[in-house]
Scaffold this motif. Structure first.
Motif, PDB file in Angstrom:
ATOM      1  N   VAL A 299      25.949  73.184  10.828  1.00 40.81           N
ATOM      2  CA  VAL A 299      26.282  74.497  11.475  1.00 40.81           C
ATOM      3  C   VAL A 299      26.159  73.232  13.172  1.00 40.81           C
ATOM      4  CG1 VAL A 299      26.144  76.621  12.900  1.00 40.81           C
ATOM      5  CG2 VAL A 299      26.041  76.262  10.246  1.00 40.81           C
ATOM      6  N   ALA A 300      27.037  74.118  14.347  1.00 36.33           N
ATOM      7  CA  ALA A 300      27.032  72.728  15.342  1.00 36.33           C
ATOM      8  C   ALA A 300      27.519  74.219  16.183  1.00 36.33           C
ATOM      9  CB  ALA A 300      27.400  71.567  15.357  1.00 36.33           C
ATOM     10  N   LYS A 301      26.204  74.532  17.675  1.00 40.40           N
ATOM     11  CA  LYS A 301      27.173  75.042  18.651  1.00 40.40           C
ATOM     12  C   LYS A 301      27.626  74.239  19.595  1.00 40.40           C
ATOM     13  CE  LYS A 301      26.297  79.690  18.996  1.00 40.40           C
ATOM     14  NZ  LYS A 301      25.162  81.334  19.089  1.00 40.40           N
ATOM     15  N   GLU A 302      28.722  73.763  20.260  1.00 41.75           N
ATOM     16  CA  GLU A 302      28.899  72.842  21.686  1.00 41.75           C
ATOM     17  C   GLU A 302      29.764  73.609  22.946  1.00 41.75           C
ATOM     18  OE1 GLU A 302      31.945  69.963  20.281  1.00 41.75           O
ATOM     19  OE2 GLU A 302      33.370  71.693  20.910  1.00 41.75           O
ATOM     20  N   THR A 303      29.055  72.883  23.567  1.00 37.38           N
ATOM     21  CA  THR A 303      30.121  73.300  24.941  1.00 37.38           C
ATOM     22  C   THR A 303      31.148  72.256  25.312  1.00 37.38           C
ATOM     23  OG1 THR A 303      29.050  74.364  27.451  1.00 37.38           O
ATOM     24  CG2 THR A 303      28.251  72.512  26.079  1.00 37.38           C
ATOM     25  N   ILE A 304      31.701  72.489  25.979  1.00 38.66           N
ATOM     26  CA  ILE A 304      32.571  71.119  26.633  1.00 38.66           C
ATOM     27  C   ILE A 304      31.970  70.992  28.281  1.00 38.66           C
ATOM     28  CG2 ILE A 304      34.492  70.162  28.047  1.00 38.66           C
ATOM     29  CD1 ILE A 304      35.736  72.193  25.830  1.00 38.66           C
ATOM     30  N   LYS A 305      30.827  70.368  28.231  1.00 41.52           N
ATOM     31  CA  LYS A 305      29.899  69.673  29.193  1.00 41.52           C
ATOM     32  C   LYS A 305      30.969  68.905  30.740  1.00 41.52           C
ATOM     33  CE  LYS A 305      25.241  67.181  30.499  1.00 41.52           C
ATOM     34  NZ  LYS A 305      24.314  66.618  28.814  1.00 41.52           N
ATOM     35  N   SER A 306      31.737  67.994  30.776  1.00 40.43           N
ATOM     36  CA  SER A 306      32.534  67.752  31.301  1.00 40.43           C
ATOM     37  C   SER A 306      33.472  67.292  31.223  1.00 40.43           C
ATOM     38  CB  SER A 306      31.306  67.067  32.259  1.00 40.43           C
ATOM     39  OG  SER A 306      31.692  65.437  31.441  1.00 40.43           O
ATOM     40  N   ILE A 307      34.772  67.384  32.037  1.00 34.82           N
ATOM     41  CA  ILE A 307      35.930  66.616  31.655  1.00 34.82           C
ATOM     42  C   ILE A 307      36.195  65.855  33.326  1.00 34.82           C
ATOM     43  CG2 ILE A 307      38.548  67.093  31.616  1.00 34.82           C
ATOM     44  CD1 ILE A 307      37.694  69.402  29.977  1.00 34.82           C
ATOM     45  N   ASP A 308      36.321  64.426  32.117  1.00 32.46           N
ATOM     46  CA  ASP A 308      37.301  63.792  33.282  1.00 32.46           C
ATOM     47  C   ASP A 308      38.893  63.009  33.567  1.00 32.46           C
ATOM     48  OD1 ASP A 308      37.865  61.587  35.299  1.00 32.46           O
ATOM     49  OD2 ASP A 308      35.954  60.851  35.247  1.00 32.46           O
ATOM     50  N   ASP A 309      39.140  63.671  33.789  1.00 29.66           N
ATOM     51  CA  ASP A 309      40.734  63.431  33.357  1.00 29.66           C
ATOM     52  C   ASP A 309      41.190  62.048  33.866  1.00 29.66           C
ATOM     53  OD1 ASP A 309      41.742  65.715  32.420  1.00 29.66           O
ATOM     54  OD2 ASP A 309      42.267  66.863  34.425  1.00 29.66           O
ATOM     55  N   ARG A 310      41.075  61.408  34.851  1.00 31.93           N
ATOM     56  CA  ARG A 310      41.047  59.999  35.307  1.00 31.93           C
ATOM     57  C   ARG A 310      40.913  58.993  35.295  1.00 31.93           C
ATOM     58  NH1 ARG A 310      37.783  58.183  40.442  1.00 31.93           N
ATOM     59  NH2 ARG A 310      39.041  55.889  40.693  1.00 31.93           N
ATOM     60  N   ASN A 311      39.850  59.362  34.190  1.00 31.96           N
ATOM     61  CA  ASN A 311      39.109  58.538  33.697  1.00 31.96           C
ATOM     62  C   ASN A 311      39.147  58.518  31.034  1.00 31.96           C
ATOM     63  OD1 ASN A 311      38.162  56.361  35.342  1.00 31.96           O
ATOM     64  ND2 ASN A 311      36.625  58.214  35.608  1.00 31.96           N
ATOM     65  N   LYS A 312      40.237  59.430  31.484  1.00 30.65           N
ATOM     66  CA  LYS A 312      39.909  60.472  29.967  1.00 30.65           C
ATOM     67  C   LYS A 312      38.895  60.323  29.063  1.00 30.65           C
ATOM     68  CE  LYS A 312      44.945  58.479  29.919  1.00 30.65           C
ATOM     69  NZ  LYS A 312      44.614  59.211  31.425  1.00 30.65           N
ATOM     70  N   THR A 313      37.621  61.772  29.941  1.00 32.65           N
ATOM     71  CA  THR A 313      36.762  61.041  28.911  1.00 32.65           C
ATOM     72  C   THR A 313      36.573  62.687  29.038  1.00 32.65           C
ATOM     73  OG1 THR A 313      36.128  59.263  30.311  1.00 32.65           O
ATOM     74  CG2 THR A 313      33.819  60.747  29.346  1.00 32.65           C
ATOM     75  N   VAL A 314      35.934  63.135  28.252  1.00 34.97           N
ATOM     76  CA  VAL A 314      35.122  64.637  27.482  1.00 34.97           C
ATOM     77  C   VAL A 314      33.808  64.284  26.846  1.00 34.97           C
ATOM     78  CG1 VAL A 314      35.381  66.508  26.366  1.00 34.97           C
ATOM     79  CG2 VAL A 314      37.928  65.049  27.390  1.00 34.97           C
TER      80      VAL A 314
END
Length: 153
Positions: free
Chosen positions: A69-84
């Motif tokens: 089991v893992a609880k995660e959060t989306i910490k950051s999104i960078d659309d320009r560099n296609k990074t999550v």
């Protein structure tokens, strides 16, 4: 005190970078349908599932019978560099790691697909805990299977 460490893996895929990146940013909760041998379920606990602050509860395996089991959060999104960046903040991983972030980056390769890069940035709870190499194998399987799935879609 254990240092912050980093493991990296790159996979070339045939799928266009935008398609792969958009799936991982917006539709990652579909992974249990695409890779049921690894992902058992994904439950949205907070947010819209595709923006910073989203919280999900994953049930998964590393290829064996034990369900983790893992609880995660989306910490950051960078659309320009296609990074999550996803941050694991609760669950089985937290028994061995003080911090555990997964950074996904998708780099376009012209008409020849993309380069999918996975970075695991972690800090061990204790020096004698293992490095999280099985998660690199999971990443490789996800990239390969998702590439095939997205090309068919």
């Amino acid at each position: 005190m254990a240092p912050v460490e980093k493991l990296e893996l790159e996979r070339e895929v045939s799928c266009p970078a935008d398609k792969f990146y958009e799936f991982m940013k917006k539709d990652a909760a579909q992974l249990p349908q695409i890779l049921p041998e690894y992902y058992k379920s994904c439950e949205l606990l907070h947010g819209d599932g595709k923006s910073v602050g989203t919280i999900r509860l994953w049930k998964y395996t590393l290829g064996g019978p034990e369900v983790l089991v893992a609880k995660e959060t989306i910490k950051s999104i960078d659309d320009r560099n296609k990074t999550v960046t996803y941050s694991i903040f609760e669950g089985d991983l937290k028994r061995m790691y003080k911090s555990f972030d997964i950074v996904l980056e998708v780099v376009p390769k012209g008409s020849n697909g993309s380069l999918v890069k996975g970075h695991i940035v972690y800090e061990k709870e204790h020096e004698d805990h293992p490095h999280p190499h099985p998660y690199l194998e999971l990443f490789k399987n996800v990239a390969n299977t998702l590439d095939s799935h997205l090309r068919k879609a």
